[in-house]
Design a protein around this motif. Structure first.
Motif, PDB file in Angstrom:
ATOM      1  N   SER A  10      -1.798   1.763   9.020  1.00 13.09           N
ATOM      2  CA  SER A  10      -1.082   2.998   9.362  1.00 13.09           C
ATOM      3  C   SER A  10       0.074   2.716  10.314  1.00 13.09           C
ATOM      4  O   SER A  10       1.188   3.228  10.131  1.00 13.09           O
TER       5      SER A  10
ATOM      6  N   LYS B 294      -1.300   4.459  -1.953  1.00 10.83           N
ATOM      7  CA  LYS B 294      -2.750   4.387  -1.885  1.00 10.83           C
ATOM      8  C   LYS B 294      -3.223   4.676  -0.458  1.00 10.83           C
ATOM      9  O   LYS B 294      -2.449   4.665   0.502  1.00 10.83           O
ATOM     10  N   SER B 295      -4.513   4.938  -0.338  1.00 14.22           N
ATOM     11  CA  SER B 295      -5.106   5.167   0.971  1.00 14.22           C
ATOM     12  C   SER B 295      -5.017   3.906   1.823  1.00 14.22           C
ATOM     13  O   SER B 295      -5.124   2.790   1.317  1.00 14.22           O
ATOM     14  N   HIS B 296      -4.845   4.093   3.131  1.00  9.95           N
ATOM     15  CA  HIS B 296      -4.720   2.944   4.032  1.00  9.95           C
ATOM     16  C   HIS B 296      -5.987   2.100   4.068  1.00  9.95           C
ATOM     17  O   HIS B 296      -5.934   0.916   4.394  1.00  9.95           O
ATOM     18  N   THR B 297      -7.125   2.691   3.738  1.00  6.10           N
ATOM     19  CA  THR B 297      -8.386   1.949   3.788  1.00  6.10           C
ATOM     20  C   THR B 297      -8.527   0.954   2.644  1.00  6.10           C
ATOM     21  O   THR B 297      -9.428   0.106   2.689  1.00  6.10           O
ATOM     22  N   ILE B 298      -7.664   1.048   1.640  1.00  6.58           N
ATOM     23  CA  ILE B 298      -7.803   0.161   0.485  1.00  6.58           C
ATOM     24  C   ILE B 298      -7.530  -1.292   0.864  1.00  6.58           C
ATOM     25  O   ILE B 298      -8.080  -2.213   0.236  1.00  6.58           O
TER      26      ILE B 298
ATOM     27  N   ASP C  28      -7.673  -0.008   8.842  1.00  6.82           N
ATOM     28  CA  ASP C  28      -7.079   1.286   8.532  1.00  6.82           C
ATOM     29  C   ASP C  28      -5.979   1.637   9.524  1.00  6.82           C
ATOM     30  O   ASP C  28      -4.847   1.979   9.145  1.00  6.82           O
TER      31      ASP C  28
ATOM     32  N   VAL D 221       0.837  -1.204   0.000  1.00  3.96           N
ATOM     33  CA  VAL D 221       0.000   0.000   0.000  1.00  3.96           C
ATOM     34  C   VAL D 221       0.874   1.258   0.000  1.00  3.96           C
ATOM     35  O   VAL D 221       0.587   2.235  -0.698  1.00  3.96           O
TER      36      VAL D 221
END
Length: 295
Positions: A105, A65-69, A101, A60
């Protein structure tokens, strides 16, 4: 607890068990221990799951990309693939990999700290050179980016060093103070720095309060260089009229093509018909202009 107090507690609070034999309590203890082991097995995260979580976080971070992906796309996709190929039991094992998420992180922070620690250990025993530049991002914040180059096991290596925000002004002493603080946090000093590369801005190379001047106060032997990309820009402003006309014409052509999506598509189709790519056609056009001006 004293035996007398333990006996009083038992007869007072658990009198209904006073007629039970010792074997009953042994079976009860074994049952509780088995339940605890089953519970620990269900909630414990295996080493393989932890490793997979870190690998997903690394992926990621590399793709920016966003951590939520990981939780919204990667994990559901993995479940579908594993369930289809291997069955529901394998799907339940995949579900044990933590990819929330906050988890991703934390994993990214752990990876970043680990890389910074390894790099700091290498630089503590080697000389290094820094390439420093300051810019303003789309949110209006001033960002200071530093890249380090060093020798490791006989090879010249280049690595990202740090990116720090300049909270107020972007003067030479601000840049110097931020980099000095980061070097100290890594256990490094300016004595190990042998080279500084900058863009030639006054805040960088000023003779009194410039960043380079402040560094030379700490290490007079440091070598300063001007970034070759910025030197090319300066050279383009002082070239002869003939070359300047070619450069301006090429820039205008590129801007004209990229001005509208329709023009870009038409140019791409022209390149396909000529069996050339965009770069080749532009170089061909530029060479025609050069031959026109110098013949």
């Amino acid at each position: 607890m004293a035996p007398a107090k333990l006996k009083r507690h038992f007869t007072t609070n658990h009198s209904h068990l006073s007629n039970k034999t010792v074997d009953y309590f042994r079976r009860l203890l074994d049952s509780q221990q088995k339940q605890r082991k089953v519970f620990e097995k269900k909630v414990a995260i295996s080493d393989k799951a932890q490793e997979a979580s870190y690998l997903v976080a690394e992926l990621v971070a590399k793709k920016m990309k966003s951590h939520t992906i990981a939780e919204s796309l990667i994990m559901p996709a993995c479940k579908i693939i594993v369930k289809t190929m291997l069955g529901e039991e394998a799907e339940s094992e995949i579900s044990k990999v933590p990819v929330s998420d906050n988890t991703i992180s934390r994993r990214v922070d752990d990876l970043s700290n680990n890389i910074s620690g390894i790099l700091s250990e290498i630089l503590q025993n080697n000389n290094f050179a820094l390439q420093v530049d300051e810019t303003t991002d789309i949110t209006g914040k001033a960002q200071l980016l530093a890249v380090v180059r060093f020798e490791n096991e006989g090879e010249i290596m280049e690595n990202y060093f740090c990116c720090k925000e300049l909270p107020e002004t972007t003067k030479g002493h601000d840049i110097f103070n931020i980099l000095s603080s980061y070097l100290e946090s890594c256990g490094l000093s300016w004595n190990r720095c042998v080279g500084i590369c900058t863009d030639g801005a006054p805040s960088m190379v000023g003779s009194v309060q410039g960043f380079v001047s402040r560094v030379k106060e700490k290490n007079p032997e440091v070598i300063t260089t001007h970034c070759f990309l910025h030197r090319e820009v300066l050279v383009s402003k002082t070239i002869g009229d003939a070359l300047k006309q070619v450069l301006d014409t090429t820039v205008n052509m590129v801007n004209f093509i990229k001005q509208l999506p329709l023009k870009s598509r038409m140019f791409a189709r022209l390149c396909e018909n000529m069996q050339k790519d965009h770069v080749t056609l532009l170089l061909h056009t530029e060479s025609r202009w050069l031959s026109r001006d110098f013949t």
